[in-house]
Design a protein around this motif. Structure first.
Motif, PDB file in Angstrom:
ATOM      1  N   THR A 100     -61.690 -21.002  11.994  1.00 45.20           N
ATOM      2  CA  THR A 100     -62.901 -20.945  12.824  1.00 45.20           C
ATOM      3  C   THR A 100     -64.146 -21.378  12.059  1.00 45.20           C
ATOM      4  OG1 THR A 100     -63.333 -18.622  12.246  1.00 45.20           O
ATOM      5  CG2 THR A 100     -61.980 -19.052  14.214  1.00 45.20           C
ATOM      6  N   GLY A 101     -64.076 -21.356  10.736  1.00 45.25           N
ATOM      7  CA  GLY A 101     -65.267 -21.627   9.947  1.00 45.25           C
ATOM      8  C   GLY A 101     -66.276 -20.509  10.004  1.00 45.25           C
ATOM      9  N   CYS A 102     -65.826 -19.304  10.357  1.00 47.54           N
ATOM     10  CA  CYS A 102     -66.696 -18.129  10.482  1.00 47.54           C
ATOM     11  C   CYS A 102     -66.386 -17.115   9.399  1.00 47.54           C
ATOM     12  CB  CYS A 102     -66.497 -17.438  11.840  1.00 47.54           C
ATOM     13  SG  CYS A 102     -66.953 -18.403  13.274  1.00 47.54           S
ATOM     14  N   VAL A 103     -67.372 -16.322   9.056  1.00 42.18           N
ATOM     15  CA  VAL A 103     -67.117 -15.108   8.288  1.00 42.18           C
ATOM     16  C   VAL A 103     -66.353 -14.143   9.187  1.00 42.18           C
ATOM     17  CG1 VAL A 103     -68.202 -13.084   7.222  1.00 42.18           C
ATOM     18  CG2 VAL A 103     -69.109 -15.381   6.790  1.00 42.18           C
ATOM     19  N   VAL A 104     -65.338 -13.475   8.619  1.00 36.35           N
ATOM     20  CA  VAL A 104     -64.531 -12.509   9.362  1.00 36.35           C
ATOM     21  C   VAL A 104     -64.615 -11.172   8.642  1.00 36.35           C
ATOM     22  CG1 VAL A 104     -62.200 -11.871  10.121  1.00 36.35           C
ATOM     23  CG2 VAL A 104     -62.954 -14.265  10.253  1.00 36.35           C
ATOM     24  N   ALA A 105     -64.929 -10.117   9.380  1.00 36.20           N
ATOM     25  CA  ALA A 105     -65.020  -8.767   8.817  1.00 36.20           C
ATOM     26  C   ALA A 105     -63.959  -7.896   9.467  1.00 36.20           C
ATOM     27  CB  ALA A 105     -66.405  -8.183   9.044  1.00 36.20           C
ATOM     28  N   SER A 106     -62.986  -7.448   8.670  1.00 34.90           N
ATOM     29  CA  SER A 106     -61.848  -6.676   9.167  1.00 34.90           C
ATOM     30  C   SER A 106     -62.093  -5.187   8.952  1.00 34.90           C
ATOM     31  CB  SER A 106     -60.570  -7.114   8.438  1.00 34.90           C
ATOM     32  OG  SER A 106     -59.447  -6.386   8.875  1.00 34.90           O
ATOM     33  N   VAL A 107     -61.973  -4.414  10.024  1.00 33.74           N
ATOM     34  CA  VAL A 107     -62.300  -2.985  10.008  1.00 33.74           C
ATOM     35  C   VAL A 107     -61.048  -2.154   9.762  1.00 33.74           C
ATOM     36  CG1 VAL A 107     -63.272  -1.069  11.344  1.00 33.74           C
ATOM     37  CG2 VAL A 107     -64.215  -3.387  11.590  1.00 33.74           C
ATOM     38  N   ASP A 108     -61.107  -1.246   8.790  1.00 34.64           N
ATOM     39  CA  ASP A 108     -59.962  -0.389   8.442  1.00 34.64           C
ATOM     40  C   ASP A 108     -60.151   0.985   9.089  1.00 34.64           C
ATOM     41  OD1 ASP A 108     -57.497  -0.216   7.238  1.00 34.64           O
ATOM     42  OD2 ASP A 108     -58.269   0.525   5.334  1.00 34.64           O
ATOM     43  N   TYR A 109     -59.989   1.031  10.413  1.00 33.46           N
ATOM     44  CA  TYR A 109     -60.182   2.280  11.152  1.00 33.46           C
ATOM     45  C   TYR A 109     -59.024   3.253  10.895  1.00 33.46           C
ATOM     46  CZ  TYR A 109     -56.995  -0.116  14.397  1.00 33.46           C
ATOM     47  OH  TYR A 109     -55.934  -0.787  14.947  1.00 33.46           O
ATOM     48  N   ARG A 110     -59.242   4.520  11.201  1.00 27.09           N
ATOM     49  CA  ARG A 110     -58.218   5.540  10.974  1.00 27.09           C
ATOM     50  C   ARG A 110     -57.049   5.364  11.935  1.00 27.09           C
ATOM     51  NH1 ARG A 110     -61.919  10.780  11.370  1.00 27.09           N
ATOM     52  NH2 ARG A 110     -63.042   9.313  12.750  1.00 27.09           N
ATOM     53  N   LEU A 111     -55.849   5.720  11.443  1.00 25.54           N
ATOM     54  CA  LEU A 111     -54.620   5.529  12.203  1.00 25.54           C
ATOM     55  C   LEU A 111     -54.013   6.863  12.637  1.00 25.54           C
ATOM     56  CD1 LEU A 111     -52.877   2.809   9.987  1.00 25.54           C
ATOM     57  CD2 LEU A 111     -54.229   2.437  12.064  1.00 25.54           C
ATOM     58  N   ALA A 112     -53.323   6.812  13.772  1.00 27.28           N
ATOM     59  CA  ALA A 112     -52.480   7.923  14.219  1.00 27.28           C
ATOM     60  C   ALA A 112     -51.136   7.813  13.490  1.00 27.28           C
ATOM     61  CB  ALA A 112     -52.281   7.830  15.728  1.00 27.28           C
ATOM     62  N   PRO A 113     -50.358   8.882  13.418  1.00 25.82           N
ATOM     63  CA  PRO A 113     -50.579  10.202  14.013  1.00 25.82           C
ATOM     64  C   PRO A 113     -51.450  11.128  13.178  1.00 25.82           C
ATOM     65  CG  PRO A 113     -48.450  10.157  12.960  1.00 25.82           C
ATOM     66  CD  PRO A 113     -49.017   8.765  12.815  1.00 25.82           C
ATOM     67  N   GLU A 114     -51.763  10.707  11.922  1.00 23.30           N
ATOM     68  CA  GLU A 114     -52.616  11.565  11.106  1.00 23.30           C
ATOM     69  C   GLU A 114     -53.979  11.775  11.771  1.00 23.30           C
ATOM     70  OE1 GLU A 114     -50.006   9.135   8.268  1.00 23.30           O
ATOM     71  OE2 GLU A 114     -51.113   8.832  10.142  1.00 23.30           O
ATOM     72  N   HIS A 115     -54.446  10.732  12.455  1.00 22.89           N
ATOM     73  CA  HIS A 115     -55.758  10.793  13.105  1.00 22.89           C
ATOM     74  C   HIS A 115     -55.608  10.296  14.546  1.00 22.89           C
ATOM     75  CE1 HIS A 115     -57.513  11.416   9.135  1.00 22.89           C
ATOM     76  NE2 HIS A 115     -56.798  10.396   8.717  1.00 22.89           N
ATOM     77  N   PRO A 116     -55.178  11.169  15.450  1.00 23.95           N
ATOM     78  CA  PRO A 116     -54.954  10.742  16.840  1.00 23.95           C
ATOM     79  C   PRO A 116     -56.259  10.446  17.570  1.00 23.95           C
ATOM     80  CG  PRO A 116     -54.654  13.103  16.648  1.00 23.95           C
ATOM     81  CD  PRO A 116     -54.844  12.594  15.248  1.00 23.95           C
ATOM     82  N   PHE A 117     -56.114   9.890  18.771  1.00 22.48           N
ATOM     83  CA  PHE A 117     -57.254   9.614  19.646  1.00 22.48           C
ATOM     84  C   PHE A 117     -58.155  10.838  19.731  1.00 22.48           C
ATOM     85  CE2 PHE A 117     -59.040  10.002  23.963  1.00 22.48           C
ATOM     86  CZ  PHE A 117     -59.761   8.825  24.052  1.00 22.48           C
ATOM     87  N   PRO A 118     -59.477  10.672  19.584  1.00 26.36           N
ATOM     88  CA  PRO A 118     -60.223   9.408  19.563  1.00 26.36           C
ATOM     89  C   PRO A 118     -60.685   8.960  18.189  1.00 26.36           C
ATOM     90  CG  PRO A 118     -61.727  11.177  20.076  1.00 26.36           C
ATOM     91  CD  PRO A 118     -60.381  11.833  19.826  1.00 26.36           C
TER      92      PRO A 118
END
Length: 315
Positions: A100-118
């Motif tokens: 794309t020729g763009c800067v890309v910022a990847s987010v390392d959000y929390r995962l389930a099941p250790e951290h369920p919704f929300p």
């Protein structure tokens, strides 16, 4: 896809893992695969305050070999809310930056099941808000240059984050790219309203059983799975959503529900382009950069990024 290849793919799709028990093994395997030699890339790891005073979210920022656009793609990875992280998605994000020729910022959000919704959703919408309030953190000259991107469960989190931001009257991105997103709670071939889930629920890259396992880990309470923040297609108010590019894969059980969400956004007044990649499987954004389905998707993404901004400006 010819009949022989179709049969082989079905063999690989046969249930061999119980995601409710084996998700840790899948995470390790993903990291091992991502650790294979990949084309050289430039990346910087940041930790961004979510604004709640309690948590900083890791973000990996990839610079393209040749920057051709001023947009910054804020990327939410897939993996069923349970697997995937900035390590396992590093090859895909490096490819995204270069193509794309763009800067890309990847987010390392929390995962389930250790951290369920929300929990994961909270990380995502808080990061989006923080970046829109200070886009210079990622090198963007203005909030209008931030484009939200998500694949699969990440597409779900992108859509849900925008619903939540609009509900709370907070700033939101002007553009979003949803790649084969999860938008509905029912993937049981016996009850789902979507033909693609009935037709491809036991085939190829992703199965109905796997999606159901992921949902059970992410949202243990069945009653909450119909919440629009889990199933955006259930939302009664889709006003004020970003201009949307929605890309689906023909042989993906999520194909029809993704396109249904695009039509629902369009009916609510959002400018939407829906593009189905014929012959493609779920997860194709992680394929090598020479893959036909990947190249086709990026051609469409390029057109979307080059279109005039919603406020009448130009990219």
């Amino acid at each position: 896809m010819n009949p022989l290849l179709r049969s082989v793919m079905r063999l690989f799709a046969a249930p061999r893992l119980n995601m409710r028990e084996d998700y840790a093994r899948v995470r390790r395997l993903q990291r091992q695969l991502a650790a294979r030699p990949v084309p050289r890339y430039r990346a910087v790891d940041l930790r961004i305050d979510t604004g709640d005073g309690e948590r900083e979210v890791p973000v990996r920022v990839f610079s393209p070999r040749e920057q051709r656009r001023e947009e910054v793609l804020l990327f939410l990875h897939g993996g069923g809310w349970v697997t995937g992280d900035i390590e396992s998605y590093t090859p895909a994000c490096a490819t995204m930056a270069d193509l794309t020729g763009c800067v890309v910022a990847s987010v390392d959000y929390r995962l389930a099941p250790e951290h369920p919704f929300p929990a994961g959703l909270e990380d995502c919408w808080r990061i989006i808000r923080a970046i829109l309030e200070a886009p210079w953190r990622l090198g963007a000259e203005s909030a209008a240059r931030i484009v939200l991107v998500g694949d699969s469960a990440g597409g779900n989190l992108a859509a849900a984050s925008c619903l939540l931001l609009h509900e709370r009257g907070l700033p939101m991105p002007q553009r979003q790219i949803l790649l084969y997103p999860v938008t509905h709670w029912d993937h049981d071939p016996r009850t789902t309203p979507f033909l693609s889930a009935r037709r491809h629920g036991a085939d190829y890259r992703l199965t109905s059983t796997e999606v159901e396992d992921y949902l059970e880990l992410y949202v243990p309470d069945p009653a909450l799975r119909r919440d629009p923040l889990v199933s955006p297609l259930m939302a009664s108010d889709l006003d004020g959503q970003p201009r949307t590019l929605l890309i689906t894969a023909e042989l993906d059980l999520l194909c029809d529900e993704g396109e249904a969400y695009g039509r629902a956004l369009r009916d609510a007044g959002t400018e939407v382009r829906i593009h189905r990649v014929e012959g493609a499987l779920h997860g194709f954004i992680t394929l090598p950069r020479f893959a036909r389905s990947l190249r086709e998707a990026y051609e469409v993404i390029d057109e979307f990024l080059d279109a005039p901004l919603p406020d009448g400006g130009t990219p």
